[in-house]
Design an enzyme around this catalytic site. Structure first.
Site, PDB file in Angstrom:
ATOM      1  N   PHE A 132       0.805  -1.229   0.000  1.00  0.00           N
ATOM      2  CA  PHE A 132       0.000   0.000   0.000  1.00  0.00           C
ATOM      3  C   PHE A 132       0.835   1.275   0.000  1.00  0.00           C
ATOM      4  O   PHE A 132       0.337   2.343  -0.324  1.00  0.00           O
ATOM      5  CB  PHE A 132      -0.936   0.019   1.222  1.00  0.00           C
ATOM      6  N   LYS A 186      -1.087  -7.298  -9.334  1.00  0.00           N
ATOM      7  CA  LYS A 186      -2.087  -7.390  -8.251  1.00  0.00           C
ATOM      8  C   LYS A 186      -1.692  -6.321  -7.228  1.00  0.00           C
ATOM      9  O   LYS A 186      -0.831  -6.546  -6.379  1.00  0.00           O
ATOM     10  CB  LYS A 186      -2.052  -8.791  -7.633  1.00  0.00           C
ATOM     11  N   GLU A 206      -4.998  -4.102  -2.093  1.00  0.00           N
ATOM     12  CA  GLU A 206      -6.452  -3.851  -2.087  1.00  0.00           C
ATOM     13  C   GLU A 206      -6.794  -2.602  -1.276  1.00  0.00           C
ATOM     14  O   GLU A 206      -7.909  -2.114  -1.324  1.00  0.00           O
ATOM     15  CB  GLU A 206      -7.210  -5.086  -1.574  1.00  0.00           C
ATOM     16  N   ARG A 207      -5.797  -2.090  -0.506  1.00  0.00           N
ATOM     17  CA  ARG A 207      -6.083  -0.875   0.270  1.00  0.00           C
ATOM     18  C   ARG A 207      -5.921   0.384  -0.586  1.00  0.00           C
ATOM     19  O   ARG A 207      -6.444   1.434  -0.257  1.00  0.00           O
ATOM     20  CB  ARG A 207      -5.166  -0.811   1.494  1.00  0.00           C
ATOM     21  N   SER A 254       5.267  -6.950   3.555  1.00  0.00           N
ATOM     22  CA  SER A 254       5.815  -7.239   4.885  1.00  0.00           C
ATOM     23  C   SER A 254       6.604  -8.563   4.864  1.00  0.00           C
ATOM     24  O   SER A 254       6.377  -9.423   4.009  1.00  0.00           O
ATOM     25  CB  SER A 254       4.667  -7.324   5.882  1.00  0.00           C
ATOM     26  N   CYS A 311       9.521   1.981   3.342  1.00  0.00           N
ATOM     27  CA  CYS A 311      10.345   0.847   3.771  1.00  0.00           C
ATOM     28  C   CYS A 311      11.768   1.307   4.043  1.00  0.00           C
ATOM     29  O   CYS A 311      12.552   0.564   4.615  1.00  0.00           O
ATOM     30  CB  CYS A 311      10.324  -0.257   2.731  1.00  0.00           C
ATOM     31  N   GLU A 340       9.207  -3.693  13.451  1.00  0.00           N
ATOM     32  CA  GLU A 340       8.873  -2.725  12.395  1.00  0.00           C
ATOM     33  C   GLU A 340       7.578  -2.024  12.800  1.00  0.00           C
ATOM     34  O   GLU A 340       6.521  -2.660  12.869  1.00  0.00           O
ATOM     35  CB  GLU A 340       8.688  -3.406  11.038  1.00  0.00           C
TER      36      GLU A 340
HETATM   37  P1  NAD Z   1       1.458  -6.639   3.129  1.00  0.00           P
HETATM   38  O1  NAD Z   1       2.504  -7.686   3.247  1.00  0.00           O
HETATM   39  O2  NAD Z   1       0.346  -6.637   4.109  1.00  0.00           O
HETATM   40  O3  NAD Z   1       0.760  -6.690   1.675  1.00  0.00           O
HETATM   41  C1  NAD Z   1       1.513  -6.677   0.499  1.00  0.00           C
HETATM   42  C2  NAD Z   1       0.739  -7.425  -0.586  1.00  0.00           C
HETATM   43  O4  NAD Z   1       0.558  -8.784  -0.182  1.00  0.00           O
HETATM   44  C3  NAD Z   1      -0.647  -6.862  -0.867  1.00  0.00           C
HETATM   45  O5  NAD Z   1      -0.852  -6.860  -2.257  1.00  0.00           O
HETATM   46  C4  NAD Z   1      -1.580  -7.836  -0.153  1.00  0.00           C
HETATM   47  O6  NAD Z   1      -2.812  -7.982  -0.817  1.00  0.00           O
HETATM   48  C5  NAD Z   1      -0.816  -9.142  -0.188  1.00  0.00           C
HETATM   49  N1  NAD Z   1      -1.052  -9.961   1.005  1.00  0.00           N
HETATM   50  C6  NAD Z   1      -1.263  -9.518   2.274  1.00  0.00           C
HETATM   51  N2  NAD Z   1      -1.412 -10.556   3.121  1.00  0.00           N
HETATM   52  C7  NAD Z   1      -1.292 -11.675   2.367  1.00  0.00           C
HETATM   53  C8  NAD Z   1      -1.342 -13.067   2.678  1.00  0.00           C
HETATM   54  N3  NAD Z   1      -1.552 -13.495   3.917  1.00  0.00           N
HETATM   55  N4  NAD Z   1      -1.170 -13.947   1.657  1.00  0.00           N
HETATM   56  C9  NAD Z   1      -0.947 -13.521   0.405  1.00  0.00           C
HETATM   57  N5  NAD Z   1      -0.893 -12.217   0.060  1.00  0.00           N
HETATM   58  C10 NAD Z   1      -1.059 -11.296   1.025  1.00  0.00           C
HETATM   59  O7  NAD Z   1       2.238  -5.234   3.132  1.00  0.00           O
HETATM   60  P2  NAD Z   1       1.633  -3.767   3.205  1.00  0.00           P
HETATM   61  O8  NAD Z   1       1.096  -3.534   4.577  1.00  0.00           O
HETATM   62  O9  NAD Z   1       0.775  -3.504   2.031  1.00  0.00           O
HETATM   63  O10 NAD Z   1       2.970  -2.898   3.007  1.00  0.00           O
HETATM   64  C11 NAD Z   1       3.818  -2.525   4.064  1.00  0.00           C
HETATM   65  C12 NAD Z   1       4.982  -3.474   4.180  1.00  0.00           C
HETATM   66  O11 NAD Z   1       5.709  -3.511   2.961  1.00  0.00           O
HETATM   67  C13 NAD Z   1       5.985  -3.026   5.242  1.00  0.00           C
HETATM   68  O12 NAD Z   1       6.427  -4.158   5.951  1.00  0.00           O
HETATM   69  C14 NAD Z   1       7.121  -2.429   4.417  1.00  0.00           C
HETATM   70  O13 NAD Z   1       8.385  -2.447   5.039  1.00  0.00           O
HETATM   71  C15 NAD Z   1       7.093  -3.313   3.221  1.00  0.00           C
HETATM   72  N6  NAD Z   1       7.729  -2.687   2.072  1.00  0.00           N
HETATM   73  C16 NAD Z   1       8.966  -3.142   1.705  1.00  0.00           C
HETATM   74  C17 NAD Z   1       9.609  -2.549   0.630  1.00  0.00           C
HETATM   75  C18 NAD Z   1      10.979  -3.003   0.235  1.00  0.00           C
HETATM   76  O14 NAD Z   1      11.475  -2.546  -0.785  1.00  0.00           O
HETATM   77  N7  NAD Z   1      11.609  -3.897   0.969  1.00  0.00           N
HETATM   78  C19 NAD Z   1       8.999  -1.509  -0.074  1.00  0.00           C
HETATM   79  C20 NAD Z   1       7.723  -1.088   0.329  1.00  0.00           C
HETATM   80  C21 NAD Z   1       7.102  -1.690   1.401  1.00  0.00           C
END
Ligand code: NAD
Length: 496
Positions: free
Chosen positions: A156, A180, A183-184, A233, A288, A389
């Protein structure tokens, strides 16, 4: 209250060049995090919806891979122009669904465009290599070929930039691409895909499927998907890395972070403070690469502490579409509750709360998910506050006697996305660059985000895989290497 650029809309999928509103799947509300208003409904696509999308992308692949790279990048030149022309409109959508300020949204779009520009170099970047006479009369050639259908699953916090870490390279290399988004925050990519219709790409080259876990699982399991890129994450990154591997796919997963900055007493304190405040509190701490722990060495324990507390207290917080706002809300009500609970526990584990940003009053935005900048001092280096985090505007100050102790503290972090140092000493900077165990290093830089022609290089639990996003790593990721060994028998009777 500032008017938002979107009415309540129904998000659709873009499959085989057509817009579809799946009717078999449930829908989820998309909320403006500053106002608490529902601004859209997003479909949580089912496995069947996703399978149809993948099949559309697979059908487009044979003709797309035969399209010369030179012709493929013509679409990207047009795409760059399109994004430039619609930058303000897209930035307003990002602010509305994500909460970051308009300036931050424009900054993320610049990074998106930069990736399109770099991918325009594919006819050069994608070249293979040849060695004549590997044995007498035998030549050997390595060529790069696209994989087929490739997919990206994105978070997101950068609704536009992160999809563009993948999309331009994937299609320029001759793959067809399925996105994909989170969704937020589905609206930025909804609009980007609407705009991209004007490119006249063959149907199926670009596909958009919306949804959550069920849609992700369908992508991970489908045999026609060759490669998965993920950003999000760490627990989800780990899951996706394992599941995609189990299904035989190439996979790169960028995970969460806990980024440290070391402040030495010889740093230029006013500029260090300003840069670190932007890193820790910009995008409401939801980058991140946001600095989350500041290890202050020696005298900096006092000078930096006083300066950062002042900077945090004076930050203007509000709805990012309003002028002069420097920091917006966090993404959801649950995030706000989680962050405030962590702050409470931090105080209980003995850290000293210097600036408390909980439960702020933001006039006219009572329903927004606001947390003001928060600063803790004397944080136990191995406690929950210093190691979890938080993904919110909370900075923890940890004291250290010298640079060696400071590097040892950051080295204990399970994450390795970014580490920064503020100093005026070249020797300290060189030591830090050499020893700090993180993939993206900042020297007097607060957000060490690699430009598009360098890899976005997380380490440890911030990354699972071998090839990173962007630049040459993207070409490696999106192509298969084929090696050809050739011998042509000379016919002695024939004259050439
Ligand atoms: P998230 O992991 O909750 O979601 C990311 C994606 O995964 C979304 O598209 C979501 O629909 C999907 N998803 C969520 N739960 C899932 C599950 N149980 N099974 C399968 N798919 C699932 O992350 P977020 O809250 O959208 O983003 C924030 C996180 O992303 C933070 O931890 C941040 O550090 C990380 N991030 C990392 C980088 C990097 O370059 N390392 C860059 C941006 C964000």
């Amino acid at each position: 209250m500032t008017t938002t650029p979107t009415q309540t809309i129904t998000v659709r999928n873009y499959v085989s060049g057509r817009w579809l509103a799946p009717d078999s799947s449930p829908y989820q509300e998309v909320i403006n995090p500053a106002t608490g208003e529902a601004i859209a409904h997003v479909p949580l696509s089912t496995a069947a919806d996703v399978a149809a999308a993948i099949e559309g992308a697979a059908a487009a692949f044979p003709a797309w891979r035969r399209t010369p790279p030179e012709d493929r990048i013509q679409y990207l030149f047009k795409l760059k122009q399109l994004l430039e022309e619609h930058l303000d409109e897209l930035a307003r959508i990002i602010t509305t669904e994500n909460g970051k300020t308009l300036a931050e949204a424009k900054g993320e779009l610049r990074r998106a465009i930069e990736n399109v520009e770099v991918a325009c170099g594919i006819p050069t970047m994608m070249q293979g290599r040849v060695l004549e006479d590997v044995a007498r009369g035998i030549d050997e050639t390595m060529i790069r070929q696209p994989l087929g259908v490739v997919a990206a699953i994105t978070p997101f916090n950068f609704p536009a930039m992160i999809p563009f870490w993948f999309l331009p390279y994937a299609i320029a290399c001759g793959n067809t691409f399925v996105l994909k988004p989170s969704e937020r925050v589905p609206l930025s990519m909804l609009r980007a895909f609407e705009l991209m219709e004007a490119l006249d790409l063959p149907p199926g080259v670009l596909t958009l499927v919306n949804g959550g876990k069920a849609a992700v699982d369908a992508l991970l399991e489908h045999p026609l998907v060759r490669a998965i890129s993920f950003v999000g994450s760490t627990p989800v990154a780990r899951y996706i890395y394992a599941k995609a591997s189990e299904h035989g796919k190439r996979v790169q997963c960028q995970g969460g972070a806990k980024n440290h900055v070391i402040v030495l007493p010889d740093a230029d304190m006013p500029s260090a403070t300003q840069i670190i405040a932007d890193s820790a509190f910009g995008c409401a701490g939801q980058r991140c690469l946001a600095v989350s722990v500041a290890v202050a060495v020696g005298e900096a324990q006092k000078t930096f502490r006083d300066a950062i507390a002042e900077a945090a207290s004076s930050m203007r917080v509000g709805f990012g579409l309003e002028p002069d706002v420097q920091m917006g809300p966090v993404i959801t009500r649950e995030s706000k509750t989680r962050i405030e609970a962590l702050v409470e526990r931090g105080a209980q584990e003995g850290a000293q709360l210097l600036v408390d940003g909980r439960k702020p009053r933001i006039p006219r935005y009572d329903s927004g998910n606001f947390v003001r900048p928060t600063v803790f001092d004397r944080v136990p280096p191995d406690g929950e506050l210093a190691s979890t985090e938080i993904f919110g505007p909370v900075l923890s100050l940890v004291p250290a006697r010298d640079v060696d102790e400071a590097i040892a503290i950051l080295a204990r972090s399970p994450y390795g996305n970014q580490a920064s140092l503020f100093t005026s000493s070249g020797a300290a900077a060189r030591k830090f660059r050499y020893e700090a165990p993180a993939g993206n290093i900042g020297i007097n830089i607060g957000v060490a985000a690699p430009m598009a022609y360098f890899p976005f290089s997380g380490w440890k639990q911030s990354f699972f895989g071998a090839l990173h996003a962007q630049g040459n790593d993207a070409i490696e990721f999106y192509t298969d290497k084929k090696v050809v060994i050739e011998r042509w028998i000379q016919e002695h009777s024939r004259k050439f």
